[in-house]
Design a protein around this motif. Structure first.
Motif, PDB file in Angstrom:
ATOM      1  N   PRO A 247      -8.003  11.262   2.102  1.00  0.00           N
ATOM      2  CA  PRO A 247      -8.467  11.712   3.430  1.00  0.00           C
ATOM      3  C   PRO A 247      -6.997  11.159   4.672  1.00  0.00           C
ATOM      4  O   PRO A 247      -6.712  10.636   4.633  1.00  0.00           O
ATOM      5  CB  PRO A 247      -9.684  11.210   3.885  1.00  0.00           C
ATOM      6  CG  PRO A 247      -9.287  10.096   2.185  1.00  0.00           C
ATOM      7  CD  PRO A 247      -8.719  10.329   1.255  1.00  0.00           C
ATOM      8  N   ALA A 248      -7.651  12.492   5.526  1.00  0.00           N
ATOM      9  CA  ALA A 248      -6.532  11.834   6.576  1.00  0.00           C
ATOM     10  C   ALA A 248      -6.538  10.473   7.773  1.00  0.00           C
ATOM     11  O   ALA A 248      -5.504  10.184   8.002  1.00  0.00           O
ATOM     12  CB  ALA A 248      -6.938  13.201   7.651  1.00  0.00           C
ATOM     13  N   ASP A 249      -7.251  10.071   7.422  1.00  0.00           N
ATOM     14  CA  ASP A 249      -8.069   9.049   7.440  1.00  0.00           C
ATOM     15  C   ASP A 249      -7.274   7.372   7.031  1.00  0.00           C
ATOM     16  O   ASP A 249      -8.172   6.076   7.109  1.00  0.00           O
ATOM     17  CB  ASP A 249      -8.949   8.570   9.140  1.00  0.00           C
ATOM     18  CG  ASP A 249     -10.498   8.861   6.924  1.00  0.00           C
ATOM     19  OD1 ASP A 249      -9.712   9.704   6.160  1.00  0.00           O
ATOM     20  OD2 ASP A 249     -11.427   8.524   8.133  1.00  0.00           O
ATOM     21  N   ALA A 250      -6.952   8.141   5.656  1.00  0.00           N
ATOM     22  CA  ALA A 250      -7.003   6.850   4.724  1.00  0.00           C
ATOM     23  C   ALA A 250      -5.932   6.231   4.924  1.00  0.00           C
ATOM     24  O   ALA A 250      -5.102   6.386   5.282  1.00  0.00           O
ATOM     25  CB  ALA A 250      -5.870   7.193   2.998  1.00  0.00           C
ATOM     26  N   PRO A 251      -6.098   4.859   4.525  1.00  0.00           N
ATOM     27  CA  PRO A 251      -4.670   3.428   4.759  1.00  0.00           C
ATOM     28  C   PRO A 251      -3.466   4.350   4.616  1.00  0.00           C
ATOM     29  O   PRO A 251      -3.214   5.161   3.005  1.00  0.00           O
ATOM     30  CB  PRO A 251      -5.345   2.431   4.448  1.00  0.00           C
ATOM     31  CG  PRO A 251      -6.181   2.842   3.650  1.00  0.00           C
ATOM     32  CD  PRO A 251      -7.184   4.105   3.610  1.00  0.00           C
ATOM     33  N   THR A 252      -2.707   3.377   5.476  1.00  0.00           N
ATOM     34  CA  THR A 252      -0.724   4.267   4.485  1.00  0.00           C
ATOM     35  C   THR A 252      -0.404   3.403   3.626  1.00  0.00           C
ATOM     36  O   THR A 252      -0.102   1.377   4.083  1.00  0.00           O
ATOM     37  CB  THR A 252      -0.325   3.759   5.970  1.00  0.00           C
ATOM     38  OG1 THR A 252      -0.620   4.885   7.213  1.00  0.00           O
ATOM     39  CG2 THR A 252       0.776   4.123   5.995  1.00  0.00           C
ATOM     40  N   GLU A 253      -0.780   3.659   2.483  1.00  0.00           N
ATOM     41  CA  GLU A 253      -0.413   2.489   1.433  1.00  0.00           C
ATOM     42  C   GLU A 253      -0.118   3.299   0.314  1.00  0.00           C
ATOM     43  O   GLU A 253       0.760   4.507   0.111  1.00  0.00           O
ATOM     44  CB  GLU A 253      -1.825   1.946   0.428  1.00  0.00           C
ATOM     45  CG  GLU A 253      -2.857   1.757   1.523  1.00  0.00           C
ATOM     46  CD  GLU A 253      -3.436   0.882   0.515  1.00  0.00           C
ATOM     47  OE1 GLU A 253      -4.304   1.496  -0.228  1.00  0.00           O
ATOM     48  OE2 GLU A 253      -4.633   0.265   1.529  1.00  0.00           O
ATOM     49  N   ALA A 254       1.070   2.973  -0.060  1.00  0.00           N
ATOM     50  CA  ALA A 254       1.819   3.019  -1.416  1.00  0.00           C
ATOM     51  C   ALA A 254       1.351   4.308  -2.017  1.00  0.00           C
ATOM     52  O   ALA A 254       1.312   5.308  -2.291  1.00  0.00           O
ATOM     53  CB  ALA A 254       2.682   2.356  -2.172  1.00  0.00           C
ATOM     54  N   THR A 255      -0.058   3.790  -2.610  1.00  0.00           N
ATOM     55  CA  THR A 255      -0.904   4.788  -3.232  1.00  0.00           C
ATOM     56  C   THR A 255      -1.209   6.205  -2.870  1.00  0.00           C
ATOM     57  O   THR A 255      -0.881   7.616  -3.690  1.00  0.00           O
ATOM     58  CB  THR A 255      -1.463   3.900  -4.696  1.00  0.00           C
ATOM     59  OG1 THR A 255      -2.823   4.134  -2.844  1.00  0.00           O
ATOM     60  CG2 THR A 255      -1.785   2.320  -5.193  1.00  0.00           C
ATOM     61  N   MET A 256      -1.620   5.786  -1.542  1.00  0.00           N
ATOM     62  CA  MET A 256      -2.002   7.521  -1.365  1.00  0.00           C
ATOM     63  C   MET A 256      -0.853   8.052  -0.177  1.00  0.00           C
ATOM     64  O   MET A 256      -0.745   9.107  -0.254  1.00  0.00           O
ATOM     65  CB  MET A 256      -2.658   6.576   0.793  1.00  0.00           C
ATOM     66  CG  MET A 256      -3.994   5.747   0.283  1.00  0.00           C
ATOM     67  SD  MET A 256      -4.977   6.217  -0.514  1.00  0.00           S
ATOM     68  CE  MET A 256      -6.624   5.302  -0.917  1.00  0.00           C
TER      69      MET A 256
END
Length: 297
Positions: A247-256
């Motif tokens: 989703p657009a508001d997903a946290p900025t993480e390596a997997t995302m």
């Protein structure tokens, strides 16, 4: 005649423990492999050739790419593409490889399954070129290809010393050879397309950097060329692919970030491949992909 019958009985009745013998086959050494490759793996005696084909299966798990890729895969591919293995031998190899994919033996190097899938792709190709499987056997190949591709969780590509693993690409090649087969029906094509969708941007995968997107696009392209999917089916399949997007508001993480990267690369490759295909039917699928890209976060 009796010699041939005994050879084929032995080939068809091999158990799993029998396939755990050491690689290389028949006491072949590096010099012998080089000589065999130099003559394009030609072995005149059919019984000896088919016995070696079985023994090569062990080398699909070798951590040494000279034996795994340059020996086992190249030999089996040469014989399958050269129609040098009789149907009984091909059938025995197919069943053994499918069973091995279904119930894999320990493989700490992670090379056996990707290369088993690649050899199964070559077996599937033989049936596409000159049909010899019945409907049930062909379904077993479809199930094996879809199950393997969707289930890949070792995403390693190339590693110096050990060479290629490339499970996603090899699984896609297996699916591609089946998608090209005019004997497959719509339900079987859909099974393959579902497997592709599952591997476009799976959770936990690293950013694809070894050509995975290009290979995943190929079975999609050839499935579409069969003309069995209308626009509604195409849009529905694209929706399953896009569902993998964070989703657009997903946290900025390596997997995302990896999932977003893999999905965007796949869609860009799909768009470019369809747009430059030279096929009006395939070019007609481009607007939907372009729309998906415009709407991606």
């Amino acid at each position: 005649m009796r010699r041939r019958s005994l050879a084929l009985v032995a080939l068809a009745s091999l158990s799993a423990p029998a396939l755990s013998a050491a690689c290389p086959p028949l006491g072949l050494d590096a010099e012998g492999l080089a000589a065999l490759r130099a003559r394009d793996f030609v072995i005149e005696d059919a019984d000896r050739r088919e016995a070696m084909a079985v023994q090569w299966l062990d080398c699909l798990a070798s951590p040494d790419p000279a034996w795994r890729d340059g020996g086992a895969y190249e030999a089996l591919s040469a014989w399958l593409r050269g129609d040098a293995l009789r149907p009984e031998a091909r059938q025995a190899l197919m069943e053994r490889l499918i069973e091995s994919l279904r119930t894999p033996a320990p493989d700490p190097d992670g090379v056996r399954a990707p290369f088993e899938a690649l050899v199964l792709a070559e077996i599937a190709r033989t049936d596409r070129i000159a049909p010899w499987l019945d409907a049930a056997q062909r379904q077993r190949l479809v199930d094996a290809a879809a199950g393997y591709l969707a289930g890949v969780r070792d995403w390693r590509g190339f590693e110096p010393g050990i060479g290629w693993r490339h499970g996603v690409a090899h699984g896609a090649d297996f699916a591609m050879q089946l998608a090209l087969n005019p004997a497959l029906d719509r339900a079987q094509l859909d099974r393959l397309l579902e497997a592709v969708a599952a591997q476009v941007a799976p959770q936990g995968a690293p950013p694809y950097t070894h050509g995975e997107a290009e290979r995943l696009v190929r079975p999609v392209l050839f499935a579409l060329q069969r003309g069995q999917h209308d626009e509604a089916a195409w849009l529905a399949w694209l929706a399953t692919v896009v569902a993998a997007a964070p989703p657009a508001d997903a946290p900025t993480e390596a997997t995302m970030l990896a999932r977003r990267h893999n999905l965007r690369v796949f869609l860009f490759v799909l768009h470019g491949t369809l747009a430059t295909s030279g096929s009006p039917a395939l070019e007609a699928r481009v607007p939907a992909v372009a729309d998906v890209l415009r709407r991606m976060p």
